[in-house]
Write a protein that holds these residues in place. Sequence first.
Motif, short mmCIF file in Angstrom:
data_model
loop_
_atom_site.label_atom_id
_atom_site.label_comp_id
_atom_site.label_asym_id
_atom_site.label_seq_id
_atom_site.Cartn_x
_atom_site.Cartn_y
_atom_site.Cartn_z
N TRP A 189 0.66 -1.51 -0.07
CA TRP A 189 -0.63 0.00 -0.17
C TRP A 189 1.00 1.38 0.13
O TRP A 189 0.28 2.11 -0.54
N LEU A 190 2.27 0.87 0.74
CA LEU A 190 3.02 2.07 0.67
C LEU A 190 3.24 2.47 -0.41
O LEU A 190 4.13 4.00 -0.85
N GLU A 201 2.06 11.11 -0.14
CA GLU A 201 4.13 10.53 -0.09
C GLU A 201 4.03 10.81 1.41
O GLU A 201 4.56 9.79 2.13
N ASP A 202 3.77 12.73 1.70
CA ASP A 202 3.94 12.60 2.73
C ASP A 202 2.30 11.86 4.06
O ASP A 202 3.35 10.72 5.43
N MET A 203 1.61 11.72 3.65
CA MET A 203 0.31 10.68 4.83
C MET A 203 1.14 9.38 4.66
O MET A 203 1.29 8.96 6.27
N LYS A 204 1.45 8.71 3.67
CA LYS A 204 1.87 7.70 4.15
C LYS A 204 3.22 7.54 4.78
O LYS A 204 3.21 6.67 5.84
N TYR A 206 4.02 9.27 7.24
CA TYR A 206 3.39 9.60 8.47
C TYR A 206 2.33 7.82 8.97
O TYR A 206 2.73 7.57 10.08
N CYS A 207 2.07 8.12 8.18
CA CYS A 207 0.87 6.29 8.78
C CYS A 207 1.67 5.48 9.10
O CYS A 207 1.44 4.59 10.35
N GLU A 208 2.99 4.93 8.12
CA GLU A 208 3.76 3.87 7.95
C GLU A 208 5.22 4.41 10.11
O GLU A 208 5.39 3.32 11.01
N THR A 209 4.88 5.62 9.87
CA THR A 209 6.06 5.76 11.58
C THR A 209 5.02 5.50 12.07
O THR A 209 4.75 5.14 13.93
N LYS A 210 3.21 5.11 12.41
CA LYS A 210 2.40 5.11 13.98
C LYS A 210 2.52 3.77 14.03
O LYS A 210 1.91 2.83 15.23
N GLY A 211 3.16 2.48 13.47
CA GLY A 211 2.34 0.87 12.57
C GLY A 211 1.44 0.94 12.96
O GLY A 211 0.70 1.14 12.06
N CYS A 212 1.23 -0.13 13.57
CA CYS A 212 -0.27 -0.98 13.79
C CYS A 212 -0.70 -1.52 15.35
O CYS A 212 -0.15 -1.39 16.00
N ALA A 236 -4.09 5.21 11.35
CA ALA A 236 -3.56 4.93 9.60
C ALA A 236 -5.15 5.86 8.80
O ALA A 236 -5.03 6.59 8.67
N GLU A 237 -6.18 5.07 9.57
CA GLU A 237 -7.14 4.80 9.01
C GLU A 237 -7.31 6.99 9.44
O GLU A 237 -8.25 7.78 8.78
N ARG A 238 -7.38 7.36 10.50
CA ARG A 238 -7.51 8.39 11.46
C ARG A 238 -7.08 9.19 10.41
O ARG A 238 -7.93 10.30 10.00
N CYS A 239 -5.62 9.12 9.96
CA CYS A 239 -5.14 10.38 8.64
C CYS A 239 -5.63 10.44 8.01
O CYS A 239 -5.30 11.82 7.73
#
Length: 707
Positions: A189-190, A201-204, A206-212, A236-239
């Motif tokens: 997905w990234l 790309e910036d959002m992705k 950021y999402c990656e840094t939040k883990g799961c 990530a969904e919140r972002c």
Amino acid sequence: MSQHPDYYRTVSLKLSEVLNDIGVNERMILKRRMVLLMETMWTSTWKLLGMNMSIYHFGSRSEGSTTLGLQSDTDTLFCLNKYNVIQDWAEWQPSRRNLLMIQDETTSPGYCLLQKLRDDEHLPTALLDRLPDSRGKVLLKNTSYRDAPLEGRVINGPASSMEGSQGIADQDFVPAFHCRSWPAEARPWLLQQGIGRWPTEDMKRYCETKGCLTVPVSSKNSQHEELEWRISTSHAERCLMFSLNITQLRCYILMKMILKALINPQCDGVLSSFMCKTVLFHCIQNTHSNNWKKSNLLSCLMCCITVLQNFVRNENCPHFIITENNLMAGRISPHTKHKILEILKIILQGEGRALLGISIDDLGMRLQVKMNMGEALLYHQTPAKIYTFISAELLLNTASTVSFSHKFLLGEIKHDGNAIVRQGLSDYMITLTRMYREMGSSSLEKSALKLLAPLLSSSVASVIASHDIYTTHSISPEALTWFSAGLNSDVASGRLKLASALYCVGDMERAEFVLKNVEEKYDLNTVESVCECNENVFHYPRQGFRHKCNTGNEEVIKHNIAFCVRFLRCEICCVPEELQYEMFRSTQEDRLERDGIFDTWMDFAVVDSLPYLYFLQYKIYGALQRVVDQQCALANLVTTIDTESNLDHTETALNLLGQCMERENQHIDALRCYMKSLNFRARNNAANFLICRLLYVLFTVTEPALN
């Protein structure tokens, strides 16, 4: 109607107006995200207790993607940070409860198993009891966290619900463990890029840094029902949700209204709002960004309905981030599938006419009026009224969170000794100060701590003052400094604690001065009482308060909220004798009727601010021999009990009034007060003792006459 060349544009603009009127606009969405302050308040509260846990309110309320009529519940996720979920041995951390995420051919897409690891070295936990599907590994059961209370403190379970009272949202509590690394299944997905160039790309990154997160829920067709954990990308969904424009959010809300009003009542509720969100994400990713504008709302909605139709037809709704995870797997029967497709076909062919039949928030009627298809109805709530109601509800919920956190922190001290309680409260304040200094200048954490600190300061002050009064019959400068720090927690409670201490030390003039200040600030037209000791029945906030909320933020709490006044037992020397009885309200039999978590306040003396103001005035004016003022205070106390619908401790106010009536030699009226008090709370009520005492006094007074 659809033959008109500008039909789609006209309906879109009118529909946008309707949604704006019911509170779906940029301003109210930002207001709704005040829920983020509430979740931060809870996380800060746990940190003050030394508990490494984070609280999140995921879902519609924090996203702003709801309306009053949708009545969305609150999805509360508590993340136990002592657990460390890893996907690679390099992520293992000493002194943590490490869990290795396992995905193989037996786990469903978007789900995993969690293998227990040793916390002292890079080794799996030794096998004690072989599980049938564990292949020699010690796996963590998801049922361990569904069935057992979390640390003995809060309601637990994946989607285990706590039903809200009228006007208060239901709450789902879900435990979770955090994994700092991005899920392996979601890595493709990234790299994806759709027509809409969204997410960026910036959002992705950021999402990656939040883990799961991993939550204790298995898939519908799991081979490991008790062992499988769902991989959640809620951060990530919140972002993604926070990046949407107003038209995209309105489209999502319309989908949820269609789902709730037109589809799920006929189709066993098999489709979820999360599926609608997923459909929206796919549509945004695969359409040009300039399509998502107010004049194109209806077309965007029809696009989303078409995608949903295709997903249902194929019985495959791919998770937006973990695309192999089919959200519809095993959920839709052939009969239900046929019914859903039939409804969606009618909606698409009608080109929006189905919206006219939606009664949620009077959407259909409002749209008819906007389209000149119906007469304007006077009973429609105006946009201004809706905005003020939403704002007031959010402020009241925020204030309730502050009040609950304060009560919870006091209840966790679990000791009556003055020195021990003082140390516990001091530890809270030291930790709070350190946390505050570590936060950024405009962080939510700072805002949360600034709301909580004054209440704790007043508690520290009163504990110190109680010891001062007991030992020296005075109030030390240290206590007065703490009282000063707690004065602005709200309009009344901090000042009332100070006035109560001054009364108990005999400083009537200064106590009267403080009470005058409270009375000036306590505008009966704009101040609302808030207390989280009991389960409140929601009341419609008064107009003046709603107006203040509509034009202000959380600062309204300091100027238009009156918290209840709480005294621990070790504060007894700061409490008038009449209120001290509340600290000993419970017999051993009564205690069996108490909730071990939520009823800890019953070992305190707790009273609503407004009746306590008038009670203290009655006592102080009596001591100053100002009879007229004393009787005026008594009349105000009676009126408050009779007319204020939102008192949380009416039984305590009646007990105080009864003792005032005893002092006035109106013993029958006093007895009536105690009996009315028992109507509000039959058990754990000091009225049971006060009645016995009153009858004893009456009996001993009349006995000589009988002889």
